[in-house]
Design a protein around this motif. Structure first.
Motif, mmCIF file in Angstrom:
data_model
loop_
_atom_site.group_PDB
_atom_site.id
_atom_site.type_symbol
_atom_site.label_atom_id
_atom_site.label_comp_id
_atom_site.label_asym_id
_atom_site.label_seq_id
_atom_site.Cartn_x
_atom_site.Cartn_y
_atom_site.Cartn_z
ATOM 1 N N MET A 9 7.328 6.730 -11.836
ATOM 2 C CA MET A 9 6.668 6.301 -10.606
ATOM 3 C C MET A 9 5.353 5.596 -10.897
ATOM 4 S SD MET A 9 7.178 9.357 -7.770
ATOM 5 C CE MET A 9 6.558 8.305 -6.445
ATOM 6 N N ARG A 10 5.007 4.723 -9.966
ATOM 7 C CA ARG A 10 3.648 4.189 -9.926
ATOM 8 C C ARG A 10 2.858 5.000 -8.922
ATOM 9 N NH1 ARG A 10 0.900 1.485 -6.376
ATOM 10 N NH2 ARG A 10 2.703 0.877 -5.116
ATOM 11 N N GLY A 11 1.661 5.377 -9.318
ATOM 12 C CA GLY A 11 0.712 5.990 -8.406
ATOM 13 C C GLY A 11 -0.576 5.205 -8.489
ATOM 14 N N GLY A 12 -0.980 4.536 -7.392
ATOM 15 C CA GLY A 12 -2.166 3.693 -7.445
ATOM 16 C C GLY A 12 -1.999 2.611 -8.491
ATOM 17 N N THR A 13 -2.920 2.555 -9.452
ATOM 18 C CA THR A 13 -2.865 1.549 -10.515
ATOM 19 C C THR A 13 -2.457 2.163 -11.842
ATOM 20 O OG1 THR A 13 -5.258 1.810 -10.853
ATOM 21 C CG2 THR A 13 -4.534 0.011 -9.416
ATOM 22 N N SER A 14 -1.779 3.311 -11.794
ATOM 23 C CA SER A 14 -1.228 3.940 -13.001
ATOM 24 C C SER A 14 0.266 4.143 -12.819
ATOM 25 C CB SER A 14 -1.908 5.287 -13.262
ATOM 26 O OG SER A 14 -3.268 5.133 -13.585
ATOM 27 N N LYS A 15 0.950 4.471 -13.901
ATOM 28 C CA LYS A 15 2.361 4.841 -13.789
ATOM 29 C C LYS A 15 2.741 5.752 -14.936
ATOM 30 C CE LYS A 15 4.022 0.500 -15.892
ATOM 31 N NZ LYS A 15 4.877 -0.690 -15.675
ATOM 32 N N GLY A 16 3.823 6.509 -14.694
ATOM 33 C CA GLY A 16 4.255 7.442 -15.725
ATOM 34 C C GLY A 16 5.458 8.246 -15.271
ATOM 35 N N CYS A 17 5.756 9.291 -16.024
ATOM 36 C CA CYS A 17 6.951 10.106 -15.796
ATOM 37 C C CYS A 17 6.581 11.422 -15.124
ATOM 38 C CB CYS A 17 7.650 10.392 -17.118
ATOM 39 S SG CYS A 17 8.460 8.936 -17.826
ATOM 40 N N ASP A 146 7.426 1.190 3.227
ATOM 41 C CA ASP A 146 6.792 -0.039 3.684
ATOM 42 C C ASP A 146 5.538 0.252 4.501
ATOM 43 O OD1 ASP A 146 8.793 -1.621 2.542
ATOM 44 O OD2 ASP A 146 10.082 -1.370 4.292
ATOM 45 N N GLY A 147 4.571 -0.656 4.381
ATOM 46 C CA GLY A 147 3.343 -0.533 5.146
ATOM 47 C C GLY A 147 2.436 -1.704 4.853
ATOM 48 N N ASP A 148 1.249 -1.682 5.437
ATOM 49 C CA ASP A 148 0.332 -2.823 5.290
ATOM 50 C C ASP A 148 -0.881 -2.483 4.435
ATOM 51 O OD1 ASP A 148 -1.012 -1.135 6.978
ATOM 52 O OD2 ASP A 148 -1.092 -2.504 8.680
ATOM 53 N N CYS A 149 -0.803 -1.377 3.677
ATOM 54 C CA CYS A 149 -1.922 -0.992 2.823
ATOM 55 C C CYS A 149 -1.877 -1.791 1.523
ATOM 56 C CB CYS A 149 -1.883 0.505 2.508
ATOM 57 S SG CYS A 149 -3.263 1.072 1.483
ATOM 58 N N GLU A 150 -2.975 -2.441 1.203
ATOM 59 C CA GLU A 150 -3.078 -3.241 -0.015
ATOM 60 C C GLU A 150 -4.181 -2.660 -0.889
ATOM 61 O OE1 GLU A 150 -3.944 -7.899 -1.377
ATOM 62 O OE2 GLU A 150 -4.022 -7.295 0.734
ATOM 63 N N ILE A 151 -3.873 -2.412 -2.165
ATOM 64 C CA ILE A 151 -4.902 -1.933 -3.079
ATOM 65 C C ILE A 151 -5.037 -2.924 -4.235
ATOM 66 C CG2 ILE A 151 -4.558 0.489 -2.476
ATOM 67 C CD1 ILE A 151 -3.118 0.889 -5.137
ATOM 68 N N ALA A 152 -6.267 -3.109 -4.673
ATOM 69 C CA ALA A 152 -6.528 -4.062 -5.750
ATOM 70 C C ALA A 152 -5.850 -3.610 -7.034
ATOM 71 C CB ALA A 152 -8.038 -4.187 -5.983
ATOM 72 N N GLY A 153 -5.172 -4.559 -7.692
ATOM 73 C CA GLY A 153 -4.493 -4.262 -8.943
ATOM 74 C C GLY A 153 -3.006 -4.052 -8.802
ATOM 75 N N VAL A 154 -2.506 -4.050 -7.558
ATOM 76 C CA VAL A 154 -1.071 -3.867 -7.303
ATOM 77 C C VAL A 154 -0.616 -4.971 -6.359
ATOM 78 C CG1 VAL A 154 0.730 -2.337 -6.413
ATOM 79 C CG2 VAL A 154 -1.267 -1.367 -7.578
ATOM 80 N N ASP A 155 0.451 -5.668 -6.722
ATOM 81 C CA ASP A 155 0.967 -6.745 -5.880
ATOM 82 C C ASP A 155 1.534 -6.196 -4.567
ATOM 83 O OD1 ASP A 155 0.333 -8.603 -7.798
ATOM 84 O OD2 ASP A 155 2.347 -8.709 -8.643
ATOM 85 N N GLY A 156 1.363 -6.974 -3.499
ATOM 86 C CA GLY A 156 2.010 -6.651 -2.232
ATOM 87 C C GLY A 156 1.345 -5.507 -1.488
ATOM 88 N N THR A 157 2.035 -5.040 -0.436
ATOM 89 C CA THR A 157 1.538 -3.949 0.395
ATOM 90 C C THR A 157 2.565 -2.827 0.432
ATOM 91 O OG1 THR A 157 2.490 -4.869 2.424
ATOM 92 C CG2 THR A 157 0.248 -5.567 1.851
ATOM 93 N N ALA A 158 2.117 -1.649 0.873
ATOM 94 C CA ALA A 158 2.998 -0.483 0.975
ATOM 95 C C ALA A 158 2.392 0.488 1.972
ATOM 96 C CB ALA A 158 3.178 0.171 -0.397
ATOM 97 N N ALA A 159 3.079 1.593 2.188
ATOM 98 C CA ALA A 159 2.568 2.609 3.103
ATOM 99 C C ALA A 159 1.312 3.253 2.523
ATOM 100 C CB ALA A 159 3.641 3.675 3.354
ATOM 101 N N GLU A 160 0.361 3.532 3.394
ATOM 102 C CA GLU A 160 -0.910 4.115 2.942
ATOM 103 C C GLU A 160 -0.778 5.608 2.690
ATOM 104 O OE1 GLU A 160 -4.925 3.500 5.003
ATOM 105 O OE2 GLU A 160 -4.417 5.585 5.511
ATOM 106 N N LEU A 161 -1.278 6.037 1.541
ATOM 107 C CA LEU A 161 -1.442 7.446 1.234
ATOM 108 C C LEU A 161 -2.943 7.736 1.247
ATOM 109 C CD1 LEU A 161 1.048 7.485 -1.731
ATOM 110 C CD2 LEU A 161 1.326 8.911 0.287
ATOM 111 N N LYS A 162 -3.387 8.583 2.147
ATOM 112 C CA LYS A 162 -4.801 8.950 2.180
ATOM 113 C C LYS A 162 -4.997 10.158 1.278
ATOM 114 C CE LYS A 162 -8.628 10.492 5.037
ATOM 115 N NZ LYS A 162 -9.025 11.129 6.319
ATOM 116 N N VAL A 163 -5.719 9.932 0.180
ATOM 117 C CA VAL A 163 -5.945 10.984 -0.816
ATOM 118 C C VAL A 163 -7.354 11.529 -0.630
ATOM 119 C CG1 VAL A 163 -5.956 11.542 -3.277
ATOM 120 C CG2 VAL A 163 -4.401 9.775 -2.408
ATOM 121 N N ASP A 164 -7.449 12.823 -0.357
ATOM 122 C CA ASP A 164 -8.744 13.458 -0.115
ATOM 123 C C ASP A 164 -8.964 14.559 -1.151
ATOM 124 O OD1 ASP A 164 -11.139 14.212 0.938
ATOM 125 O OD2 ASP A 164 -10.363 14.886 2.872
ATOM 126 N N PHE A 165 -9.878 14.283 -2.090
ATOM 127 C CA PHE A 165 -10.221 15.266 -3.112
ATOM 128 C C PHE A 165 -11.234 16.242 -2.506
ATOM 129 C CE2 PHE A 165 -8.749 11.566 -5.340
ATOM 130 C CZ PHE A 165 -8.016 12.073 -6.406
#
Length: 382
Positions: A9-17, A146-165
């Motif tokens: 999977m890709r998570g944000g601007t990282s990916k792994g197993c 699908d969604g309209d959330c765009e993050i720098a470093g990843v092409d296109g848009t996707a559904a937004e995940l709001k991450v709250d630490f």
């Protein structure tokens, strides 16, 4: 060969197993061998595995249902060190944190609530809690792709995940400011005295001014990585901070045994630059410009945990970040320019008097996206 179920999977601007804990050997001493082969290490080319030769593409995540009250999922992140026979479990990965709740929803590990499922998580690297709002597709009744959330470093848009630490300060050291100071003067071998801010929000990081080390702060990763004297200096800065936090007795131990903690970065005032895709990033879109080294290479964006620290530092009077980008009345966000664009962070900082070391951080939130790329089995030699 042995085979193990995994999801890439890709998570944000990282990916792994991502692995379910139940699909791995009960004996944890076997895990490193599995994870190293999964990524193709210690070969720096990683030709015989799934690794992508940089730290952000070498993430391992182990996930299981929690037995704690008010916690749905627990997870442990392993950072496979490129070019070494080493897996580092000392820090969380904020970007892959976004992949965990999407995985949990898709795998049926949590109860689905529409239109948004809040997944309550505990990171076992740091023993910190994170809540993530996961959008649910009304047709498939699972994670919305699908969604309209765009993050720098990843092409296109996707559904937004709001991450709250939640309460992320002191993740590894137990202190927001590990030395108790908003500013320290480091004595760097072969360089001399250097002002730095050491802060621990989600993960520890040591921050210096770009100009103090002869940089503009707008350089791109390829240029930074190729500048060997600079990289040696940054590792000495990182190692010195590592020693000050008690994680290593000398610079060699910091490099050999603590490659991921702390991270090191340099910052400067907002300035326009061209990102790694050749697009202009305007100065008026950011509050501060940052470059962060993650496991001996410049990150192509900015690690989310590093962004948590940088944005929190902006609210603490006297830090290097605060001196460069002081918070204005009513300001709640910090926009960080990085090699792939701009990341907007929302830290909540509560000050208790004039001593910034007494401040608390109830939470740091950020927008992320994630996507399942592949699932199946990874094959490991006996």
């Amino acid at each position: 060969m042995r085979k193990f179920k995994t999801v890439f999977m890709r998570g944000g601007t990282s990916k792994g197993c991502l692995f379910k804990k139940e699909d791995l050997p009960a004996d944890r001493s076997e895990w490193d061998k599995i994870f190293l082969q999964t990524m193709g290490s210690p070969d720096p080319k990683q030709i015989d595995g799934m690794g992508g030769t940089v730290s952000s593409n070498n993430k391992i995540v182990v996930i299981w249902k929690s037995e704690e009250p008010d916690v749905d999922i627990e997870y442990l992140v392993g950072q496979v060190i490129v070019g070494k026979e080493q897996v580092d479990y000392k820090s969380n990965c904020g970007n892959m944190t976004a992949a965990v709740p999407a995985f949990a929803v898709e795998e049926g590990m949590v109860e689905i609530k529409e239109p948004v499922t809040t997944v309550r998580m505990l990171n076992k690297n740091t023993d910190k809690y994170i809540n993530v709002d996961v959008p649910i597709d009304p047709v498939t009744h699972t994670f919305a792709q699908d969604g309209d959330c765009e993050i720098a470093g990843v092409d296109g848009t996707a559904a937004e995940l709001k991450v709250d630490f939640l309460n992320p300060a002191g993740a590894k050291t137990g202190k927001l400011l590990p030395t108790g100071n908003v500013m320290d003067v480091l004595d760097i071998p072969g360089f001399g005295k250097l002002e730095a801010t050491i802060i621990d929000v989600s993960n520890p990081i040591v921050l210096v001014r770009a100009e103090d080390i002869g940089m503009k702060g707008t350089e791109l990763p390829a240029e930074i990585n190729a500048n060997l004297p600079l990289m040696e200096l940054l590792e000495k800065i990182r190692g010195t901070a590592c020693m000050m936090m008690g994680f290593a007795k000398d610079l060699k131990e910091a490099t050999d045994n603590q490659p991921g903690v702390p991270k090191v970065g340099f910052v400067t005032s907002p300035v326009s630059f061209t990102d790694i895709e050749g697009k202009e990033v305007r100065a008026d879109r950011m509050d501060i410009c940052a470059r962060v080294i993650s496991v001996f290479k410049c990150h192509k964006a900015i690690p989310l945990t590093a962004a948590s620290s940088v944005s929190t530092a902006a609210f603490l009077d006297g830090t290097i970040v605060n001196q460069i980008a002081p918070i204005k009345p009513g300001q709640s966000t910090v926009r960080i320019g990085h090699p792939s664009g701009v990341m907007t962070m929302v830290p909540t900082v509560v000050k208790h008097g004039a001593n910034m070391a007494d401040a608390t951080v109830p939470g740091v939130a950020v927008q992320r996206t994630a996507r399942r790329i592949m699932d199946g089995y990874v094959y490991i030699r006996n």
